[in-house]
Design an enzyme around this catalytic site. Structure first.
Site, PDB file in Angstrom:
ATOM      1  N   TRP A  31       0.826  -1.197   0.000  1.00 27.56           N
ATOM      2  CA  TRP A  31       0.000   0.000   0.000  1.00 27.56           C
ATOM      3  C   TRP A  31       0.868   1.257   0.000  1.00 27.56           C
ATOM      4  O   TRP A  31       0.553   2.241  -0.665  1.00 27.56           O
ATOM      5  CB  TRP A  31      -0.952  -0.037   1.177  1.00 27.56           C
ATOM      6  CG  TRP A  31      -2.032   1.001   1.227  1.00 27.56           C
ATOM      7  CD1 TRP A  31      -2.520   1.600   2.350  1.00 27.56           C
ATOM      8  CD2 TRP A  31      -2.797   1.563   0.142  1.00 27.56           C
ATOM      9  NE1 TRP A  31      -3.528   2.493   2.026  1.00 27.56           N
ATOM     10  CE2 TRP A  31      -3.718   2.493   0.678  1.00 27.56           C
ATOM     11  CE3 TRP A  31      -2.779   1.374  -1.248  1.00 27.56           C
ATOM     12  CZ2 TRP A  31      -4.602   3.228  -0.109  1.00 27.56           C
ATOM     13  CZ3 TRP A  31      -3.669   2.108  -2.040  1.00 27.56           C
ATOM     14  CH2 TRP A  31      -4.563   3.011  -1.469  1.00 27.56           C
ATOM     15  N   LYS A 125      -4.852   0.727   8.242  1.00 25.86           N
ATOM     16  CA  LYS A 125      -6.187   0.213   8.582  1.00 25.86           C
ATOM     17  C   LYS A 125      -6.064  -0.779   9.727  1.00 25.86           C
ATOM     18  O   LYS A 125      -6.277  -1.983   9.571  1.00 25.86           O
ATOM     19  CB  LYS A 125      -6.834  -0.415   7.356  1.00 25.86           C
ATOM     20  CG  LYS A 125      -7.140   0.600   6.260  1.00 25.86           C
ATOM     21  CD  LYS A 125      -7.929  -0.006   5.134  1.00 25.86           C
ATOM     22  CE  LYS A 125      -8.305   1.059   4.113  1.00 25.86           C
ATOM     23  NZ  LYS A 125      -9.154   0.521   3.026  1.00 25.86           N
ATOM     24  N   LYS A 210     -13.868  -4.074   9.631  1.00 32.73           N
ATOM     25  CA  LYS A 210     -14.064  -4.806   8.372  1.00 32.73           C
ATOM     26  C   LYS A 210     -13.032  -5.915   8.219  1.00 32.73           C
ATOM     27  O   LYS A 210     -13.306  -6.941   7.592  1.00 32.73           O
ATOM     28  CB  LYS A 210     -14.069  -3.841   7.185  1.00 32.73           C
ATOM     29  CG  LYS A 210     -12.813  -2.989   7.003  1.00 32.73           C
ATOM     30  CD  LYS A 210     -11.778  -3.629   6.117  1.00 32.73           C
ATOM     31  CE  LYS A 210     -10.552  -2.743   5.967  1.00 32.73           C
ATOM     32  NZ  LYS A 210      -9.504  -3.351   5.118  1.00 32.73           N
ATOM     33  N   SER A 273      -7.557  -9.906  -0.399  1.00 31.32           N
ATOM     34  CA  SER A 273      -7.743  -9.627   1.028  1.00 31.32           C
ATOM     35  C   SER A 273      -6.906 -10.565   1.891  1.00 31.32           C
ATOM     36  O   SER A 273      -7.136 -11.777   1.920  1.00 31.32           O
ATOM     37  CB  SER A 273      -9.222  -9.771   1.399  1.00 31.32           C
ATOM     38  OG  SER A 273      -9.400  -9.703   2.795  1.00 31.32           O
ATOM     39  N   VAL A 298       1.159  -9.386   7.204  1.00 32.76           N
ATOM     40  CA  VAL A 298       0.351  -9.077   8.384  1.00 32.76           C
ATOM     41  C   VAL A 298      -1.131  -9.072   8.028  1.00 32.76           C
ATOM     42  O   VAL A 298      -1.546  -8.404   7.086  1.00 32.76           O
ATOM     43  CB  VAL A 298       0.739  -7.708   8.972  1.00 32.76           C
ATOM     44  CG1 VAL A 298      -0.183  -7.341  10.125  1.00 32.76           C
ATOM     45  CG2 VAL A 298       2.192  -7.721   9.427  1.00 32.76           C
ATOM     46  N   GLU A 300      -4.087  -7.597   9.575  1.00 33.86           N
ATOM     47  CA  GLU A 300      -4.387  -6.616  10.625  1.00 33.86           C
ATOM     48  C   GLU A 300      -5.551  -7.067  11.510  1.00 33.86           C
ATOM     49  O   GLU A 300      -5.609  -6.735  12.693  1.00 33.86           O
ATOM     50  CB  GLU A 300      -4.724  -5.264  10.005  1.00 33.86           C
ATOM     51  CG  GLU A 300      -3.577  -4.584   9.278  1.00 33.86           C
ATOM     52  CD  GLU A 300      -2.809  -3.633  10.174  1.00 33.86           C
ATOM     53  OE1 GLU A 300      -2.938  -3.730  11.418  1.00 33.86           O
ATOM     54  OE2 GLU A 300      -2.063  -2.800   9.627  1.00 33.86           O
TER      55      GLU A 300
END
Length: 347
Positions: A31, A125, A210, A273, A298, A300
């Site tokens: 990201w 996030k 989420k 995802s 990772v 999250e």
């Protein structure tokens, strides 16, 4: 008290990006790489902090991140790389943090430069383990950054699709809407559209939750449940998220906006995802530790599940999906039995 979120489509904005000053990226993952590419479409130079010097050397040699999004090429003459976080931050005005939340405290442990007069933008996030703080509160409470100087990037935005120039929609949240608008100009291009809002905490808590719900979706798929049930799970997930957000940070928000529901859907459904893949591995019979090792990255939501669960011990919101995932991840509950019990709570 103004409870309006202030969502504003980018098309109506006309803000001078030079207000943002010098830009620094903090982090070296996928990201961070995608955001750096976006920013360099508007800026001639950026600072870029990466923890590992060997990654910086390889980046300069290859012209791309050697570990993430390796097909995305850069003009390295436009990048001031450093593995000295103080040097990177000291020579920037706007800092974009894209470090996994479990590692953020360690990344900042040697920080000596003040953050108080910087614009802090978090694209993280996640939530800070041990402190149970969303990232904006972490910067506010630990580093004394004022809320108007903290912005959050949210929305359905897998780095892999952004890197391929697939049309994506982001939301920049800040209590100072002028700063949110300025920064949104920096991110807007032919394939990224941006709105702004004031709901900093809601966007952050939503982005944590989420991930939790995506783990649940992955577990169910690993157990053999199908798309019909998946739709029911995610419908119940957004309702559970709405109840939690209204309790911890009441605001006149619409959770059907893309920054909430859209982010939940893409994280619950997408092949990119990490949290869904993590849950899928558990549903297929791997241990939590085995699923983490298999990921190599990772997830999250693993940390977010525990943090939100502990926060909710005080808030006492009815959150059966969160509780089921917590029991599987942290109390060694059998995934098949626990998820079967959860099906009786869904509508």
């Amino acid at each position: 008290m103004d409870l309006s979120l202030g969502f504003i489509p980018h098309v109506f904005m006309s803000i001078n990006m030079e207000k943002l000053g010098r830009i620094a990226i903090i982090g070296g993952g996928s990201w961070a790489t995608a955001i750096a590419k976006i920013v360099l479409s508007k800026k001639d130079k950026i600072n870029w902090y990466m923890h590992r010097e060997d990654r910086i050397i390889a980046f300069k040699e290859k012209g791309h991140n050697p570990a993430y999004l390796t097909n995305v090429n850069f003009d390295i003459n436009k990048i001031n790389f450093s593995n000295d976080i103080n040097k990177t931050i000291n020579t920037a005005d706007t800092l974009i943090f894209v470090t996994p939340s479990p590692y953020l405290k360690d990344e900042l442990k040697d920080l000596t430069v003040s953050l108080e007069n910087k614009l802090i933008v978090t694209a993280i996030k996640g939530i800070i383990p041990g402190k149970n703080l969303i990232v904006s509160d972490f910067f506010s409470q630990v580093y004394h950054v004022s809320q108007p100087n903290i912005a959050v990037i949210g929305g359905p935005c897998h780095a892999e699709e952004v890197a391929k120039h697939k049309l994506s929609y982001l939301t920049v949240s800040c209590t100072d809407l002028e700063k949110a608008k300025s920064f949104s100009n920096l991110l807007t291009n032919d394939y990224v559209r941006v709105t702004t809002s004031k709901d900093v905490a809601g966007v952050e808590y939503g982005s944590v939750l989420k991930n939790v719900y995506a783990i649940a979706a992955g577990i169910y798929y690993g157990l053999g449940y199908g798309d019909n049930f998946h739709a029911v799970l995610l419908s119940n997930s957004i309702l559970e998220m709405d109840k939690f957000l209204n309790k911890v940070y009441p605001l006149n928000r619409n959770v059907c906006e893309s920054v909430y529901l859209g982010d939940l859907l893409v994280t619950g459904y997408s092949k990119y995802s990490r949290n869904r893949r993590f849950g899928h591995s558990i549903g297929q019979g791997h241990s939590v530790e085995g699923a983490q090792a298999e990921m190599g990255m990772v997830a999250e939501g693993y940390y977010g599940t525990k943090c939100i669960y502990e926060i909710n011990l005080k808030q006492q919101v009815d959150m059966p999906i969160l509780q089921a995932v917590y029991k599987v991840l942290y109390q060694n509950a059998d995934p098949r039995s626990e998820m079967k019990l959860l099906t009786n709570r869904l509508k």
